[in-house]
Write a protein that holds these residues in place. Structure first.
Motif, PDB file in Angstrom:
ATOM      1  N   CYS A 195      32.465   3.816  36.035  1.00 32.36           N
ATOM      2  CA  CYS A 195      33.109   2.887  34.915  1.00 32.36           C
ATOM      3  C   CYS A 195      34.082   3.554  34.103  1.00 32.36           C
ATOM      4  CB  CYS A 195      31.913   2.644  34.275  1.00 32.36           C
ATOM      5  SG  CYS A 195      30.912   3.650  33.235  1.00 32.36           S
ATOM      6  N   ARG A 196      34.967   2.888  33.780  1.00 29.45           N
ATOM      7  CA  ARG A 196      35.837   3.410  32.495  1.00 29.45           C
ATOM      8  C   ARG A 196      35.413   2.923  31.138  1.00 29.45           C
ATOM      9  NH1 ARG A 196      36.515   5.753  36.241  1.00 29.45           N
ATOM     10  NH2 ARG A 196      38.261   6.668  37.323  1.00 29.45           N
ATOM     11  N   PHE A 197      34.787   1.808  31.215  1.00 33.45           N
ATOM     12  CA  PHE A 197      34.497   0.951  30.021  1.00 33.45           C
ATOM     13  C   PHE A 197      32.914   0.600  29.875  1.00 33.45           C
ATOM     14  CE2 PHE A 197      33.379  -3.351  27.840  1.00 33.45           C
ATOM     15  CZ  PHE A 197      33.861  -3.009  26.693  1.00 33.45           C
ATOM     16  N   LEU A 198      32.477   0.988  28.678  1.00 32.54           N
ATOM     17  CA  LEU A 198      31.024   0.788  28.610  1.00 32.54           C
ATOM     18  C   LEU A 198      30.718   0.354  27.300  1.00 32.54           C
ATOM     19  CD1 LEU A 198      28.149   1.828  29.847  1.00 32.54           C
ATOM     20  CD2 LEU A 198      28.618   4.025  28.594  1.00 32.54           C
ATOM     21  N   ALA A 199      29.782  -0.622  27.273  1.00 36.56           N
ATOM     22  CA  ALA A 199      29.123  -1.026  26.226  1.00 36.56           C
ATOM     23  C   ALA A 199      27.636  -1.036  26.069  1.00 36.56           C
ATOM     24  CB  ALA A 199      29.330  -2.721  26.102  1.00 36.56           C
ATOM     25  N   GLN A 255      34.210   9.732  32.756  1.00 34.78           N
ATOM     26  CA  GLN A 255      35.212   9.087  32.958  1.00 34.78           C
ATOM     27  C   GLN A 255      35.343   7.874  32.029  1.00 34.78           C
ATOM     28  OE1 GLN A 255      35.273   8.015  37.115  1.00 34.78           O
ATOM     29  NE2 GLN A 255      34.726  10.193  37.857  1.00 34.78           N
ATOM     30  N   VAL A 256      34.497   7.494  31.145  1.00 35.21           N
ATOM     31  CA  VAL A 256      34.674   6.624  30.263  1.00 35.21           C
ATOM     32  C   VAL A 256      35.576   6.785  29.375  1.00 35.21           C
ATOM     33  CG1 VAL A 256      33.214   5.245  28.611  1.00 35.21           C
ATOM     34  CG2 VAL A 256      32.013   5.899  30.678  1.00 35.21           C
ATOM     35  N   SER A 258      36.976  12.142  26.642  1.00 35.24           N
ATOM     36  CA  SER A 258      37.933  11.165  27.428  1.00 35.24           C
ATOM     37  C   SER A 258      38.146   9.824  26.817  1.00 35.24           C
ATOM     38  CB  SER A 258      37.136  11.177  28.806  1.00 35.24           C
ATOM     39  OG  SER A 258      37.311  12.060  29.496  1.00 35.24           O
ATOM     40  N   LEU A 259      37.368   9.596  25.408  1.00 36.87           N
ATOM     41  CA  LEU A 259      37.536   8.272  25.109  1.00 36.87           C
ATOM     42  C   LEU A 259      38.945   7.979  24.537  1.00 36.87           C
ATOM     43  CD1 LEU A 259      34.012   7.860  23.041  1.00 36.87           C
ATOM     44  CD2 LEU A 259      34.667   6.672  25.053  1.00 36.87           C
ATOM     45  N   ARG A 260      39.286   6.834  24.737  1.00 30.82           N
ATOM     46  CA  ARG A 260      40.758   6.552  24.175  1.00 30.82           C
ATOM     47  C   ARG A 260      40.508   5.214  23.227  1.00 30.82           C
ATOM     48  NH1 ARG A 260      40.910  10.905  24.705  1.00 30.82           N
ATOM     49  NH2 ARG A 260      42.644  12.090  25.870  1.00 30.82           N
ATOM     50  N   ALA A 261      39.444   4.458  23.416  1.00 27.39           N
ATOM     51  CA  ALA A 261      39.157   3.330  22.665  1.00 27.39           C
ATOM     52  C   ALA A 261      37.754   3.200  22.393  1.00 27.39           C
ATOM     53  CB  ALA A 261      39.339   2.014  23.636  1.00 27.39           C
ATOM     54  N   LEU A 262      37.187   2.687  21.089  1.00 23.18           N
ATOM     55  CA  LEU A 262      36.009   2.625  20.419  1.00 23.18           C
ATOM     56  C   LEU A 262      35.872   1.421  19.613  1.00 23.18           C
ATOM     57  CD1 LEU A 262      33.359   4.400  20.069  1.00 23.18           C
ATOM     58  CD2 LEU A 262      34.315   5.464  18.313  1.00 23.18           C
ATOM     59  N   SER A 263      34.680   0.657  19.750  1.00 24.05           N
ATOM     60  CA  SER A 263      34.314  -0.497  19.059  1.00 24.05           C
ATOM     61  C   SER A 263      33.046  -0.023  18.194  1.00 24.05           C
ATOM     62  CB  SER A 263      33.896  -1.399  19.878  1.00 24.05           C
ATOM     63  OG  SER A 263      35.086  -1.794  20.706  1.00 24.05           O
ATOM     64  N   LEU A 264      33.216  -0.217  16.914  1.00 23.04           N
ATOM     65  CA  LEU A 264      31.896   0.184  15.987  1.00 23.04           C
ATOM     66  C   LEU A 264      31.382  -0.958  15.215  1.00 23.04           C
ATOM     67  CD1 LEU A 264      33.353   3.619  14.762  1.00 23.04           C
ATOM     68  CD2 LEU A 264      31.665   3.160  16.656  1.00 23.04           C
ATOM     69  N   TYR A 265      30.051  -0.872  14.669  1.00 24.54           N
ATOM     70  CA  TYR A 265      29.617  -2.040  14.047  1.00 24.54           C
ATOM     71  C   TYR A 265      29.099  -1.575  12.724  1.00 24.54           C
ATOM     72  CZ  TYR A 265      29.309  -6.658  16.307  1.00 24.54           C
ATOM     73  OH  TYR A 265      29.689  -7.835  16.918  1.00 24.54           O
TER      74      TYR A 265
END
Length: 576
Positions: free
Chosen positions: A414-418, A436-437, A459-466
């Motif tokens: 996977c590349r995207f993980l939630a 690889q995420v 490797s992270l290039r995008a991050l969503s936070l609460y």
């Protein structure tokens, strides 16, 4: 004559005497030695063997003192003298192998030096080879050999028949070819598993089952003397142990306990023949996965000849006639019946009769039936020899193992993980790194989860936070300051100054909630080219961002702003 020569002659006489008593008409022997000592046509004389052994000593042991030579020679003679007469039966039992005869004889006498022991072993080996050579020249040897060969062939035939009785007759070529094709299909169809409660930015293809699967525990019974002699008490045992002990198992467990995943795992390992330990014998089995929910609309439940068609296997038309019947009769079928609870109440009696009839017709097959506890009692099918077991809830250790296995499966693809639930974790650092995420989303339920350890996810290039604390922690992780995209959602009392280290941020999605945010710090992020704002309470003031010539502002429905007149119209975009 020297003492050594006398000892050599005595040894040769002992060896030759063991074989020469019955030699009448010498014939060619077995060719075990290049220099046989028997003359033709007369039997061998001891002095010829003595000469061969003397030459052996002169070549390899010339430096050995004579008293040590004598000690070694005497020890070899004593060994032969003490041994039983080497008759033909004994030699055939040793497969006419001089080395095996030598191994049967006693060890050298105590007190020999290391070099004398070497001489002992060398002479003993030569004497055994010459002894076998002499005995194979006996007139009765050929006839005795023919008898032994016939007997050996008979024993081999009995062994083959015994194996055939245990494993069944050899399938014909058509059966074997179809079994191979079917195994490949089953392995492919059951090789991946869906992980519910997890959001992944990819097609719903699931994850490798052999990586994600963890062994389950079930309730069982053990005999405990503390509860009275021979009284069974309920205990927890591994599912592999339960499966290994019983050929017919009723597995009961609530929704989500892993029943269907276990059926997949059993089918996959049977198809790949990768069972080990207690289940190694299951590698002989061919799996039939029968999900009962697929049969509820049928007038009758499928007979063995219709298993593949009813289960939706595309290969069903290629199966040789009687193939499934033969597997069931031979005890090589693994019948996996999943989901009794998914059968309507009015059809459960029909399902029970179907299973009882199958077992009566094919008692040697293995059966595993799964159901929720509410559907049938524990004693259901007990009259047909089924052992009931209940799948147990995962312990905290099991949950941690599941998370590790799940990450191992996911990080390979996977590349995207939630993450939508923190399980029992207190920190991201408890998870293995998914190399690889590139995009990670921490959903609302994880707002109290510590990000300590996330700096290893380089490797992270995008991050969503609460969580507002997440942003504070992120500002102290230089390895993640290369992020290019971020979502910040419903963070009370957020301080956007904490974003100053993110000098490569290009896109930001900001959900304000019921607070008014000061957007001024975002003006210092010269790389930020797209800002999406969402909020239906307080308006956003865009004035501090007007000097940012390359930033485009996207506004979601009902989002209110002030200062929009300071921007060119093309840089303020209203989203539908």
């Amino acid at each position: 004559m020297s003492g050594t020569e006398v000892a050599l002659l005595r040894l040769a006489t002992t060896v030759i005497g063991a074989a020469a008593k019955a030699l009448l008409t010498p014939r060619p022997g077995a060719g075990l030695v290049p220099d046989p000592v028997r003359p033709i046509p007369r039997p061998a004389k001891p002095d010829r063997l003595a000469k061969v052994l003397a030459g052996r000593m002169a070549d390899a042991f010339a430096d050995l003192p004579e008293h040590e030579r004598l000690a070694a020679l005497t020890s070899v003679q004593d060994t032969f003298a003490a041994a039983d007469e080497p008759d033909a039966g004994r030699l055939f039992a040793l497969e006419l192998d001089p080395e095996r005869l030598r191994a049967e004889l006693s060890a050298p006498a105590a007190g020999l030096s290391a070099r004398a022991v070497n001489l002992y072993e060398d002479l003993l080996g030569h004497c055994c080879a010459h002894l076998v050579e002499q005995l194979t020249a006996h007139p009765s040897f050929a006839a005795r050999a023919a008898v032994e060969q016939v007997r050996a062939a008979g024993r081999t035939r009995e062994l083959v028949e015994d194996v055939r009785d245990r494993v069944g007759p050899r399938p014909d070529a058509a059966d074997l070819d179809f079994e191979r094709r079917y195994a490949e299909f089953v392995a492919t169809a059951n090789g991946r598993v869906e992980l519910f409660g997890l959001t992944l930015g990819r097609s719903a293809g699931g994850w490798p089952l052999e990586t994600a699967y963890i062994s389950l525990s079930v309730s069982g019974y053990e005999v405990d003397g503390g509860h009275g002699p021979g009284q069974p008490v309920r205990a927890s045992i591994g599912i592999e142990q339960a499966l290994g002990e019983w050929d017919r198992l009723l597995l009961r467990g609530p929704a989500g306990s892993g029943k269907s995943t276990l059926v997949q795992w059993l089918a996959l390992n049977a198809a790949r023949q990768t069972f080990d330990g207690e289940l190694a014998d299951w590698n002989r089995c061919v799996p039939f996965v029968l999900r009962l929910r697929a049969f509820t609309a049928l007038d009758a439940l499928p007979a063995p000849a219709d298993f593949l068609r009813a289960a939706g296997v595309p290969l069903h038309g290629s199966a040789p006639a009687g193939w499934a019947d033969r597997l069931l009769q031979q005890g090589r079928a693994l019948v996996l019946v999943d989901g009794v609870d998914e059968v309507p109440d009015r059809l459960r009696k029909r399902t029970e009769r179907w299973l009882r009839d199958l077992i009566a017709a094919y008692p040697r097959a293995r059966y595993v039936v799964t159901t929720r506890p509410s559907a049938v009692p524990e004693t259901w099918l007990s009259g047909s020899g089924f052992e009931p077991h209940s799948l147990l809830a995962m312990s905290q250790e099991d949950v941690r193992a599941f998370i590790e296995h799940w990450h191992r499966a996911a990080r390979s693809e996977c590349r995207f993980l939630a993450l939508c639930h923190p399980f029992v974790m207190e920190s991201i650092g408890e998870l293995p790194v998914c190399e690889q995420v590139t995009e990670l989303e921490l959903l609302r339920q994880t707002r109290y989860l510590s990000l300590e350890g996330l700096e290893r996810w380089t490797s992270l290039r995008a991050l969503s936070l609460y969580g507002v604390t997440h942003l504070r922690q992120l500002s102290r992780m230089p390895s993640l300051h290369n992020l290019e995209r971020m979502h910040l959602m419903y963070m009370p009392n957020i301080d956007l100054e904490l974003m100053a280290p993110l000098t490569r941020l290009r896109k930001l999605f900001l959900v304000a909630g019921d607070q008014q945010l000061d957007l001024t710090p975002l003006g210092g992020l010269t790389s930020l080219t797209a800002l999406t704002l969402h909020g239906d309470e307080e308006p956003f003031d865009l004035a501090p961002l007007a000097p940012s010539e390359h930033m485009t502002i996207h506004l979601t429905h009902n989002t209110r702003v002030t200062g929009a007149e300071l921007f060119p119209p093309e840089r303020i975009v209203r989203l539908p």
